[in-house]
Design a protein around this motif. Sequence first.
Motif, PDB file in Angstrom:
ATOM      1  N   GLN A 153       0.836  -1.196   0.000  1.00  0.00           N
ATOM      2  CA  GLN A 153       0.000   0.000   0.000  1.00  0.00           C
ATOM      3  C   GLN A 153       0.872   1.247   0.000  1.00  0.00           C
ATOM      4  OE1 GLN A 153      -3.444  -0.321  -0.083  1.00  0.00           O
ATOM      5  NE2 GLN A 153      -3.395   1.840  -0.580  1.00  0.00           N
ATOM      6  N   ASP A 154       1.946   1.209   0.844  1.00  0.00           N
ATOM      7  CA  ASP A 154       2.878   2.338   0.885  1.00  0.00           C
ATOM      8  C   ASP A 154       3.514   2.568  -0.473  1.00  0.00           C
ATOM      9  OD1 ASP A 154       2.313   2.811   3.460  1.00  0.00           O
ATOM     10  OD2 ASP A 154       4.145   1.927   4.292  1.00  0.00           O
ATOM     11  N   ASP A 155       3.961   1.455  -1.099  1.00  0.00           N
ATOM     12  CA  ASP A 155       4.579   1.555  -2.423  1.00  0.00           C
ATOM     13  C   ASP A 155       3.613   2.169  -3.419  1.00  0.00           C
ATOM     14  OD1 ASP A 155       6.889   0.513  -1.571  1.00  0.00           O
ATOM     15  OD2 ASP A 155       6.592  -1.506  -2.378  1.00  0.00           O
ATOM     16  N   SER A 156       2.372   1.704  -3.346  1.00  0.00           N
ATOM     17  CA  SER A 156       1.355   2.207  -4.275  1.00  0.00           C
ATOM     18  C   SER A 156       1.095   3.683  -4.059  1.00  0.00           C
ATOM     19  CB  SER A 156       0.048   1.442  -4.094  1.00  0.00           C
ATOM     20  OG  SER A 156       0.288   0.091  -4.290  1.00  0.00           O
ATOM     21  N   ASN A 157       1.054   4.094  -2.770  1.00  0.00           N
ATOM     22  CA  ASN A 157       0.836   5.510  -2.467  1.00  0.00           C
ATOM     23  C   ASN A 157       1.973   6.358  -3.005  1.00  0.00           C
ATOM     24  OD1 ASN A 157      -1.573   5.001  -1.244  1.00  0.00           O
ATOM     25  ND2 ASN A 157      -0.748   4.975   0.828  1.00  0.00           N
ATOM     26  N   ASN A 158       3.222   5.861  -2.817  1.00  0.00           N
ATOM     27  CA  ASN A 158       4.375   6.592  -3.344  1.00  0.00           C
ATOM     28  C   ASN A 158       4.284   6.708  -4.864  1.00  0.00           C
ATOM     29  OD1 ASN A 158       5.514   6.942  -0.856  1.00  0.00           O
ATOM     30  ND2 ASN A 158       6.761   5.097  -0.964  1.00  0.00           N
ATOM     31  N   TYR A 159       3.864   5.618  -5.475  1.00  0.00           N
ATOM     32  CA  TYR A 159       3.722   5.575  -6.925  1.00  0.00           C
ATOM     33  C   TYR A 159       2.690   6.598  -7.387  1.00  0.00           C
ATOM     34  CZ  TYR A 159       3.784   3.260 -11.489  1.00  0.00           C
ATOM     35  OH  TYR A 159       3.931   2.976 -12.820  1.00  0.00           O
ATOM     36  N   GLN A 160       1.579   6.663  -6.655  1.00  0.00           N
ATOM     37  CA  GLN A 160       0.516   7.625  -6.977  1.00  0.00           C
ATOM     38  C   GLN A 160       0.983   9.051  -6.778  1.00  0.00           C
ATOM     39  OE1 GLN A 160      -3.615   7.371  -5.965  1.00  0.00           O
ATOM     40  NE2 GLN A 160      -3.291   5.310  -5.224  1.00  0.00           N
ATOM     41  N   ASP A 161       1.746   9.281  -5.662  1.00  0.00           N
ATOM     42  CA  ASP A 161       2.278  10.620  -5.392  1.00  0.00           C
ATOM     43  C   ASP A 161       3.186  11.068  -6.522  1.00  0.00           C
ATOM     44  OD1 ASP A 161       0.910  10.476  -3.089  1.00  0.00           O
ATOM     45  OD2 ASP A 161       2.647  10.333  -1.753  1.00  0.00           O
ATOM     46  N   ARG A 162       4.016  10.122  -6.957  1.00  0.00           N
ATOM     47  CA  ARG A 162       4.912  10.432  -8.068  1.00  0.00           C
ATOM     48  C   ARG A 162       4.098  10.802  -9.311  1.00  0.00           C
ATOM     49  NH1 ARG A 162       8.816   5.683  -8.955  1.00  0.00           N
ATOM     50  NH2 ARG A 162       7.945   4.912  -7.021  1.00  0.00           N
ATOM     51  N   GLY A 163       3.022  10.063  -9.522  1.00  0.00           N
ATOM     52  CA  GLY A 163       2.133  10.339 -10.658  1.00  0.00           C
ATOM     53  C   GLY A 163       1.569  11.739 -10.588  1.00  0.00           C
ATOM     54  N   LEU A 164       1.170  12.140  -9.376  1.00  0.00           N
ATOM     55  CA  LEU A 164       0.613  13.481  -9.171  1.00  0.00           C
ATOM     56  C   LEU A 164       1.647  14.550  -9.509  1.00  0.00           C
ATOM     57  CD1 LEU A 164      -1.585  15.427  -7.920  1.00  0.00           C
ATOM     58  CD2 LEU A 164      -0.434  15.060  -5.749  1.00  0.00           C
ATOM     59  N   LEU A 165       2.863  14.371  -8.979  1.00  0.00           N
ATOM     60  CA  LEU A 165       3.897  15.395  -9.161  1.00  0.00           C
ATOM     61  C   LEU A 165       4.410  15.431 -10.602  1.00  0.00           C
ATOM     62  CD1 LEU A 165       5.870  15.096  -5.810  1.00  0.00           C
ATOM     63  CD2 LEU A 165       3.922  16.516  -6.378  1.00  0.00           C
ATOM     64  N   ILE A 166       4.641  14.238 -11.173  1.00  0.00           N
ATOM     65  CA  ILE A 166       5.104  14.203 -12.575  1.00  0.00           C
ATOM     66  C   ILE A 166       4.012  14.779 -13.481  1.00  0.00           C
ATOM     67  CG2 ILE A 166       5.776  12.689 -14.510  1.00  0.00           C
ATOM     68  CD1 ILE A 166       6.982  10.795 -12.369  1.00  0.00           C
ATOM     69  N   GLY A 167       2.773  14.390 -13.209  1.00  0.00           N
ATOM     70  CA  GLY A 167       1.644  14.900 -13.997  1.00  0.00           C
ATOM     71  C   GLY A 167       1.542  16.409 -13.899  1.00  0.00           C
ATOM     72  N   ALA A 168       1.697  16.940 -12.673  1.00  0.00           N
ATOM     73  CA  ALA A 168       1.609  18.396 -12.470  1.00  0.00           C
ATOM     74  C   ALA A 168       2.727  19.096 -13.231  1.00  0.00           C
ATOM     75  CB  ALA A 168       1.690  18.720 -10.983  1.00  0.00           C
ATOM     76  N   PHE A 169       3.945  18.553 -13.144  1.00  0.00           N
ATOM     77  CA  PHE A 169       5.099  19.179 -13.809  1.00  0.00           C
ATOM     78  C   PHE A 169       4.919  19.166 -15.326  1.00  0.00           C
ATOM     79  CE2 PHE A 169       9.335  19.586 -15.510  1.00  0.00           C
ATOM     80  CZ  PHE A 169       9.964  20.469 -14.657  1.00  0.00           C
ATOM     81  N   VAL A 170       4.641  17.985 -15.857  1.00  0.00           N
ATOM     82  CA  VAL A 170       4.505  17.835 -17.318  1.00  0.00           C
ATOM     83  C   VAL A 170       3.305  18.650 -17.823  1.00  0.00           C
ATOM     84  CG1 VAL A 170       4.064  16.167 -19.185  1.00  0.00           C
ATOM     85  CG2 VAL A 170       5.633  15.583 -17.338  1.00  0.00           C
ATOM     86  N   GLY A 171       2.178  18.536 -17.112  1.00  0.00           N
ATOM     87  CA  GLY A 171       0.967  19.252 -17.513  1.00  0.00           C
ATOM     88  C   GLY A 171       1.179  20.751 -17.529  1.00  0.00           C
ATOM     89  N   ALA A 172       1.813  21.274 -16.479  1.00  0.00           N
ATOM     90  CA  ALA A 172       2.051  22.721 -16.396  1.00  0.00           C
ATOM     91  C   ALA A 172       2.976  23.168 -17.525  1.00  0.00           C
ATOM     92  CB  ALA A 172       2.656  23.078 -15.045  1.00  0.00           C
ATOM     93  N   TYR A 173       4.005  22.358 -17.792  1.00  0.00           N
ATOM     94  CA  TYR A 173       4.951  22.710 -18.854  1.00  0.00           C
ATOM     95  C   TYR A 173       4.226  22.786 -20.208  1.00  0.00           C
ATOM     96  CZ  TYR A 173       9.023  22.836 -21.841  1.00  0.00           C
ATOM     97  OH  TYR A 173       9.941  23.226 -22.775  1.00  0.00           O
ATOM     98  N   PHE A 174       3.439  21.769 -20.490  1.00  0.00           N
ATOM     99  CA  PHE A 174       2.768  21.741 -21.792  1.00  0.00           C
ATOM    100  C   PHE A 174       1.632  22.755 -21.885  1.00  0.00           C
ATOM    101  CE2 PHE A 174       5.044  17.732 -22.363  1.00  0.00           C
ATOM    102  CZ  PHE A 174       5.539  17.954 -23.634  1.00  0.00           C
ATOM    103  N   SER A 175       1.033  23.098 -20.747  1.00  0.00           N
ATOM    104  CA  SER A 175      -0.050  24.086 -20.797  1.00  0.00           C
ATOM    105  C   SER A 175       0.471  25.412 -21.344  1.00  0.00           C
ATOM    106  CB  SER A 175      -0.674  24.274 -19.413  1.00  0.00           C
ATOM    107  OG  SER A 175       0.198  24.968 -18.567  1.00  0.00           O
ATOM    108  N   ILE A 176       1.629  25.822 -20.869  1.00  0.00           N
ATOM    109  CA  ILE A 176       2.184  27.114 -21.326  1.00  0.00           C
ATOM    110  C   ILE A 176       2.715  27.002 -22.760  1.00  0.00           C
ATOM    111  CG2 ILE A 176       4.617  27.089 -20.570  1.00  0.00           C
ATOM    112  CD1 ILE A 176       3.826  29.808 -19.128  1.00  0.00           C
ATOM    113  N   THR A 177       3.194  25.812 -23.120  1.00  0.00           N
ATOM    114  CA  THR A 177       3.685  25.617 -24.484  1.00  0.00           C
ATOM    115  C   THR A 177       2.534  25.714 -25.482  1.00  0.00           C
ATOM    116  OG1 THR A 177       5.250  24.080 -23.497  1.00  0.00           O
ATOM    117  CG2 THR A 177       5.155  24.094 -25.879  1.00  0.00           C
ATOM    118  N   PHE A 178       1.416  25.071 -25.153  1.00  0.00           N
ATOM    119  CA  PHE A 178       0.255  25.126 -26.049  1.00  0.00           C
ATOM    120  C   PHE A 178      -0.298  26.549 -26.126  1.00  0.00           C
ATOM    121  CE2 PHE A 178       0.197  20.503 -25.691  1.00  0.00           C
ATOM    122  CZ  PHE A 178      -0.129  20.149 -26.984  1.00  0.00           C
ATOM    123  N   ALA A 179      -0.349  27.229 -24.983  1.00  0.00           N
ATOM    124  CA  ALA A 179      -0.855  28.612 -24.970  1.00  0.00           C
ATOM    125  C   ALA A 179       0.008  29.496 -25.862  1.00  0.00           C
ATOM    126  CB  ALA A 179      -0.878  29.147 -23.548  1.00  0.00           C
TER     127      ALA A 179
END
Lengths: 244, 114
Positions: A153-179
């Motif tokens: 469960q801990d591993d999965s939570n860490n995995y999900q947290d990583r998903g959140l942070l990587i998603g936020a970073f990548v999403g934010a980067y591409f949002s400004i690129t598309f704009a």
Amino acid sequence: MHIGDGLLDLTILIPLWIVVFAYGAYSLMKMRNSLKGELTPIASVLTAAVFAFQMLNFPIAAGTSGHFLGFMLLAILISPSAAFWMMTVVLCIQAFIFADGGILALGANIFNMSIATLPGYFFYWIIRKRMVKPLNNEKSLSKSEVHSTSLKQDDSNNYQDRGLLIGAFVGAYFSITFASLICGLEIGFSSSFPYPISLTVPLMLGYHALIGIGEALITTFVVVFFKKYAPEYIPDIQKIPIWS
Amino acid sequence: MKREYKIALILFGGSMIILGAFLWMPLYLAGPDGLERVLFNLTNNEEYEPSSEVDYTAAPFPDYSFRIGENTYIHTWLIGLIGAVIVGAVMFGIFKLLKIRQIKRDNQLVITTE
């Protein structure tokens, strides 16, 4: 990336205003259904924080500065439909009270910063969704292994947290690129600005590829803050449809 | 105090401190942003402004500065604070209005069903 008046002609401005009104009506309906009462103070202050962060001009290269945009941060923490209205309020106040961005060009600015940025949210949504999947698989496997459940469960939570942070970073980067891509196309097609898209688009993308790093870092920083101190306010991706 | 108000207060205070610190630091750059740089580069004019009939001087704080007197970083911070308060208050009002309308609509639905 605030376009001033006089840069875009009416053949570009009018269709953008129509799209903004149509999407505004749609997102108002979506937002009304999804916004919880307890989110009101946080969502309001987040909008104010985005306004404040947009004032921070950080250097990128050759005397050029970049500033935070903020749509992705609001979309991640509240919802894309609410983020549209939050960004609209920020842009209206910037235009009418601070003369930042044109009044006729307000429709174009709202479009660029609240609609053209949506692909960034799709990237975030896909990354988070994919990073959630292993949790479900592990959950079903761990039922037979009681001792290893908490560890997994801990591993999965860490995995999900990583998903959140990587998603936020990548999403934010591409949002400004598309704009910036859309903004480059708009000024390139505008008859009021005598330079073609072959010049405007590469230049816009070039500068904003660097500004995007700042955007991604600030977005990730605020998401980390929420993850650490108020994780209950980060919406669960499994419950959020992409068109929320 | 409710938890959401506490978080909102920390977030607002934190962003105002960051804004103040950033404006004070030498890292702060009031130079042209990405779009302005593109316009300057293409027109070869460092002061390029598209011609417009809209009167920008009518704004209460044009270009994030006070109309009277010299504007130091503390003035810019104060304008940031004023702007953030206005934005937060407008957004709070909109959200509250939407909630009130939704509650009214839900109540009407309950009455109709009964």
